[in-house]
Design a protein around this motif. Structure first.
Motif, PDB file in Angstrom:
ATOM      1  N   VAL A 149      -6.995  13.552  93.375  1.00 32.01           N
ATOM      2  CA  VAL A 149      -7.254  14.668  94.291  1.00 32.01           C
ATOM      3  C   VAL A 149      -7.758  15.878  93.509  1.00 32.01           C
ATOM      4  O   VAL A 149      -8.651  16.609  93.959  1.00 32.01           O
ATOM      5  N   LEU A 150      -7.210  16.084  92.314  1.00 35.28           N
ATOM      6  CA  LEU A 150      -7.692  17.178  91.461  1.00 35.28           C
ATOM      7  C   LEU A 150      -9.132  16.931  91.029  1.00 35.28           C
ATOM      8  O   LEU A 150      -9.939  17.864  90.965  1.00 35.28           O
ATOM      9  N   THR A 151      -9.455  15.681  90.724  1.00 39.87           N
ATOM     10  CA  THR A 151     -10.844  15.348  90.402  1.00 39.87           C
ATOM     11  C   THR A 151     -11.760  15.730  91.556  1.00 39.87           C
ATOM     12  O   THR A 151     -12.811  16.367  91.362  1.00 39.87           O
ATOM     13  N   PRO A 286     -14.448  10.458 102.150  1.00 37.84           N
ATOM     14  CA  PRO A 286     -13.038  10.055 102.149  1.00 37.84           C
ATOM     15  C   PRO A 286     -12.456  10.006 100.744  1.00 37.84           C
ATOM     16  O   PRO A 286     -13.175   9.804  99.766  1.00 37.84           O
ATOM     17  N   LEU A 287     -11.147  10.190 100.674  1.00 36.45           N
ATOM     18  CA  LEU A 287     -10.373   9.984  99.459  1.00 36.45           C
ATOM     19  C   LEU A 287      -9.299   8.949  99.766  1.00 36.45           C
ATOM     20  O   LEU A 287      -9.024   8.656 100.928  1.00 36.45           O
ATOM     21  N   LEU A 288      -8.682   8.399  98.713  1.00 33.81           N
ATOM     22  CA  LEU A 288      -7.562   7.495  98.919  1.00 33.81           C
ATOM     23  C   LEU A 288      -6.279   8.306  98.959  1.00 33.81           C
ATOM     24  O   LEU A 288      -5.995   9.092  98.050  1.00 33.81           O
ATOM     25  N   ASP A 289      -5.534   8.144 100.023  1.00 29.86           N
ATOM     26  CA  ASP A 289      -4.279   8.869 100.185  1.00 29.86           C
ATOM     27  C   ASP A 289      -3.328   8.513  99.044  1.00 29.86           C
ATOM     28  O   ASP A 289      -3.123   7.324  98.752  1.00 29.86           O
ATOM     29  N   ALA A 298     -11.028  13.785 103.211  1.00 26.81           N
ATOM     30  CA  ALA A 298     -10.666  14.617 102.055  1.00 26.81           C
ATOM     31  C   ALA A 298      -9.834  15.817 102.476  1.00 26.81           C
ATOM     32  O   ALA A 298      -8.878  16.195 101.783  1.00 26.81           O
ATOM     33  N   ARG A 299     -10.196  16.444 103.593  1.00 27.24           N
ATOM     34  CA  ARG A 299      -9.451  17.612 104.059  1.00 27.24           C
ATOM     35  C   ARG A 299      -7.960  17.282 104.237  1.00 27.24           C
ATOM     36  O   ARG A 299      -7.086  18.068 103.855  1.00 27.24           O
ATOM     37  N   ASP A 300      -7.674  16.104 104.793  1.00 27.50           N
ATOM     38  CA  ASP A 300      -6.284  15.713 105.030  1.00 27.50           C
ATOM     39  C   ASP A 300      -5.554  15.417 103.723  1.00 27.50           C
ATOM     40  O   ASP A 300      -4.364  15.719 103.575  1.00 27.50           O
ATOM     41  N   VAL A 301      -6.259  14.804 102.778  1.00 30.11           N
ATOM     42  CA  VAL A 301      -5.615  14.463 101.506  1.00 30.11           C
ATOM     43  C   VAL A 301      -5.321  15.729 100.704  1.00 30.11           C
ATOM     44  O   VAL A 301      -4.250  15.854 100.087  1.00 30.11           O
ATOM     45  N   VAL A 302      -6.233  16.685 100.712  1.00 28.44           N
ATOM     46  CA  VAL A 302      -5.967  17.946 100.020  1.00 28.44           C
ATOM     47  C   VAL A 302      -4.807  18.682 100.695  1.00 28.44           C
ATOM     48  O   VAL A 302      -3.955  19.267 100.015  1.00 28.44           O
ATOM     49  N   LEU A 305      -1.661  17.252  99.446  1.00 30.09           N
ATOM     50  CA  LEU A 305      -1.316  17.766  98.118  1.00 30.09           C
ATOM     51  C   LEU A 305      -0.653  19.133  98.226  1.00 30.09           C
ATOM     52  O   LEU A 305       0.366  19.396  97.568  1.00 30.09           O
ATOM     53  N   LEU A 306      -1.208  20.012  99.059  1.00 26.40           N
ATOM     54  CA  LEU A 306      -0.598  21.335  99.232  1.00 26.40           C
ATOM     55  C   LEU A 306       0.820  21.216  99.774  1.00 26.40           C
ATOM     56  O   LEU A 306       1.723  21.952  99.355  1.00 26.40           O
ATOM     57  N   ASP A 307       1.039  20.290 100.691  1.00 25.00           N
ATOM     58  CA  ASP A 307       2.388  20.088 101.218  1.00 25.00           C
ATOM     59  C   ASP A 307       3.314  19.534 100.135  1.00 25.00           C
ATOM     60  O   ASP A 307       4.483  19.946 100.029  1.00 25.00           O
ATOM     61  N   HIS A 308       2.802  18.599  99.337  1.00 28.88           N
ATOM     62  CA  HIS A 308       3.619  17.966  98.296  1.00 28.88           C
ATOM     63  C   HIS A 308       4.143  18.996  97.299  1.00 28.88           C
ATOM     64  O   HIS A 308       5.287  18.905  96.852  1.00 28.88           O
ATOM     65  N   VAL A 309       3.317  19.959  96.942  1.00 26.60           N
ATOM     66  CA  VAL A 309       3.717  20.972  95.944  1.00 26.60           C
ATOM     67  C   VAL A 309       4.113  22.282  96.615  1.00 26.60           C
ATOM     68  O   VAL A 309       4.253  23.307  95.940  1.00 26.60           O
ATOM     69  N   GLY A 310       4.328  22.256  97.922  1.00 25.11           N
ATOM     70  CA  GLY A 310       4.551  23.492  98.671  1.00 25.11           C
ATOM     71  C   GLY A 310       5.709  24.329  98.170  1.00 25.11           C
ATOM     72  O   GLY A 310       5.581  25.547  98.004  1.00 25.11           O
TER      73      GLY A 310
END
Length: 362
Positions: A149-151, A286-289, A298-302, A305-310
């Protein structure tokens, strides 16, 4: 608060033609005579590159200011010598890289051949402080599925040797030709990590531990985890976003480890596909979840990530920075989209480089 440092590799280019120029030795000599920025700039593998490293910072505002200052200093030293710096992860225009003179780089050219002669790419590395190697390895084992996701966020190398590569980050494709590059299996412990690296060196395929080019690794210089998956970002605020997200990932993973949470069981083969997909489409496909390793927008996967590190972002005061910058990227695009839009509007890769020189200073 964990401290964060950023290393950026910049391209040196002719301001008129946009072609890379092998001026790094002259720029480094010029910078060495300037007391305003001692020890900030370093040589890289190629004469067309200039690297800088920020100091460790706990405050993202201070880190952002330092990234801008380093870019401005790099531009000033370069302009004094008739060239320019640009934050592009690959040269849009054709280039024949010039290898920097050193015994180490000569060994690499002899050992690896053509890839070393061709591989002029620029990355962004983020260092985040950890308390120990044991904590650092626990972090490495837990952040693996989030690195693609960072990539995707950082993608900034769509062009290669004068052509559109079809990738948002062609740098990633070039970089993975190194035999030690890419995702890793879980290491399990600091002992397991160091044994793995020692075994790799013992094969003779790599020269030393510094050539363990994992997507994320323990730094062999600082007490940090070093995340290495990013293209150098066209805009300084994207680099700052990358730093904030990496710190959030490190802190979240460390908390999971301390609470006894297990390590995700993602295989290296699937993580390679996730990295490939991120490099292929960036934020525009698309990205892989990271949880399911199945395609999602991609919008959903990013957002995931924001939720994961919230919680970590809240505790560090970085929530607004992260969400605002992500919103800008989703709306206006990262470096890969900007470069393609510039080519569409100007019809000239030379003009793409010229405009990106301006973006680099912004």
């Amino acid at each position: 608060m964990r401290t964060v440092g950023v290393e950026e590799e910049l391209l040196l280019v002719d301001p008129e033609t946009g072609e890379p120029k092998a001026f790094s030795a002259a720029v480094l000599a010029r910078a060495a005579r300037d007391d305003a920025a001692p020890g900030v700039f370093e040589k890289e593998l190629y004469g067309q590159q200039l690297e800088f490293a920020t100091r460790p910072q706990a405050d993202m505002g201070a880190l952002g200011a330092e990234i801008l200052r380093c870019r401005e200093e790099a531009a000033r030293h370069s302009e004094d010598l008739g060239c320019a710096v640009v934050a592009l992860a690959s040269s849009p225009l054709p280039v024949s890289p010039t290898l920097t003179t050193s015994e180490r780089y000569a060994w690499m050219e002899e050992r690896y051949g053509l890839p070393v002669q061709e591989q002029l790419v620029c990355g962004c590395h983020v260092h985040v402080a950890v308390d120990s190697d044991e904590e650092g390895v626990a972090v490495l084992d837990r952040i693996r599925p989030w690195l693609p996701v960072l990539t995707a966020i950082s993608t900034n190398s769509p062009f290669w040797q004068g052509r559109d590569s079809g990738y948002a980050s062609y740098r990633t494709q070039v970089w993975t030709r190194w035999p030690s590059a890419g995702p890793t299996e879980p290491f399990g412990s600091a002992e397991g990590y160091h044994r793995r690296v020692a075994d790799m060196v013992a094969t003779g395929a790599i020269r030393d531990e510094h050539m363990a080019y994992f997507d994320a690794r323990l730094s062999d210089t600082y007490p940090t985890v070093e995340v290495r998956v990013g293209d150098v970002c066209l805009h300084a605020d994207t680099a700052l976003l990358l730093a904030a997200l990496v710190r959030g990932l490190v802190e979240t993973a460390a908390r999971q480890w301390r609470s006894g949470a297990g390590v995700p069981g993602h295989s290296v083969s699937l993580l390679r596909l996730a990295g490939w997909q991120a490099a292929r489409s960036g934020l525009d496909g698309p990205l892989l979840d990271p949880g399911t390793l199945r395609p999602r927008p991609a919008r959903d996967v990013v957002a995931a990530l924001l939720d994961h590190v919230g919680d970590a972002l809240v505790d560090s005061g970085d929530t607004d920075l992260a969400r605002d910058t992500v919103a800008r990227l989703v709306k206006h695009g990262n470096g890969a989209r900007v470069q393609r839009e510039l080519l569409e509007s100007t019809g000239s890769l030379r003009d793409v480089v010229a405009e990106c020189v301006i973006h680099t200073k912004a």
